[in-house]
Design a protein around this motif. Structure first.
Motif, short mmCIF file in Angstrom:
data_model
loop_
_atom_site.label_atom_id
_atom_site.label_comp_id
_atom_site.label_asym_id
_atom_site.label_seq_id
_atom_site.Cartn_x
_atom_site.Cartn_y
_atom_site.Cartn_z
N CYS A 1 26.73 -1.12 69.30
CA CYS A 1 26.48 0.31 69.12
C CYS A 1 27.63 1.05 68.45
CB CYS A 1 26.14 0.98 70.45
SG CYS A 1 27.51 1.03 71.63
N TYR B 1 22.04 -1.01 60.52
CA TYR B 1 21.47 -0.07 59.55
C TYR B 1 22.42 1.10 59.30
CZ TYR B 1 18.46 3.54 57.61
OH TYR B 1 17.93 4.53 56.81
N LEU B 2 23.01 1.63 60.38
CA LEU B 2 23.95 2.74 60.23
C LEU B 2 25.20 2.33 59.45
CD1 LEU B 2 23.74 4.43 63.73
CD2 LEU B 2 22.86 5.30 61.56
N GLN C 1 19.02 -2.19 69.30
CA GLN C 1 20.30 -1.48 69.21
C GLN C 1 21.17 -2.11 68.12
OE1 GLN C 1 21.24 1.28 70.84
NE2 GLN C 1 23.17 1.28 69.75
N ARG D 1 25.30 0.06 57.09
CA ARG D 1 24.89 -0.01 55.68
C ARG D 1 24.65 1.39 55.11
NH1 ARG D 1 24.21 -4.95 53.72
NH2 ARG D 1 23.69 -6.66 55.12
N LEU D 2 24.07 2.26 55.90
CA LEU D 2 23.76 3.61 55.44
C LEU D 2 25.04 4.40 55.14
CD1 LEU D 2 21.41 5.64 55.04
CD2 LEU D 2 21.80 6.36 57.39
N ASN D 3 26.02 4.28 56.00
CA ASN D 3 27.28 4.99 55.81
C ASN D 3 28.16 4.39 54.73
OD1 ASN D 3 26.76 6.92 57.75
ND2 ASN D 3 27.61 5.68 59.39
N ARG E 1 19.78 -1.22 64.71
CA ARG E 1 20.07 0.19 64.41
C ARG E 1 21.53 0.37 63.98
NH1 ARG E 1 19.14 2.76 69.36
NH2 ARG E 1 16.97 2.21 69.06
N TYR E 2 22.44 -0.29 64.67
CA TYR E 2 23.85 -0.17 64.32
C TYR E 2 24.14 -0.81 62.95
CZ TYR E 2 28.91 -0.33 64.72
OH TYR E 2 30.25 -0.18 64.49
#
Length: 106
Positions: free
Chosen positions: A20, A65-66, A59, A68-70, A62-63
């Motif tokens: 996370c 993905y975040l 979880q 890669r997104l950032n 999702r982490y």
């Protein structure tokens, strides 16, 4: 995926969860998340460890993905996101057995 206890050499006051990204207090021994190939993905916080297997996988996804997104500029962070995505797709999660639980107290 496998979760094992790891002894820390220098007992950091804070660790960052591999599932996370949240900061949590580390101790002498910390749970670490490993993929099936044996790659250490990092420490696992108590909140993520308490999640049921399917929620833990979600979880981790999702982490990743975040991350890669950032598009964080830290070297190797995209590889870390890739390893997290692969670990979330692995079929089973193996938790520490009885011996692993007992070793944490010694």
């Amino acid at each position: 995926m496998r979760i094992r206890w790891q002894r820390l050499a220098n007992q950091p006051s804070a660790c960052y969860c591999a599932a996370c990204g949240k900061r949590f207090a580390g101790g002498k021994r910390v749970r670490h998340l490993f993929n099936d190939k044996g790659l250490d993905l990092g420490p696992l916080c108590p909140a993520c460890f308490a999640l049921p297997p399917e929620q833990l996988r979600e979880q981790i996804r999702r982490y990743a993905y975040l991350i890669r997104l950032n598009r964080l500029r830290h070297p190797g962070i995209q590889d870390h996101a890739h390893h997290l995505e692969q670990a979330a797709q692995e079929r089973s999660i193996r938790y520490p057995g009885l011996w692993g639980w007992l070793r944490q107290w010694w």
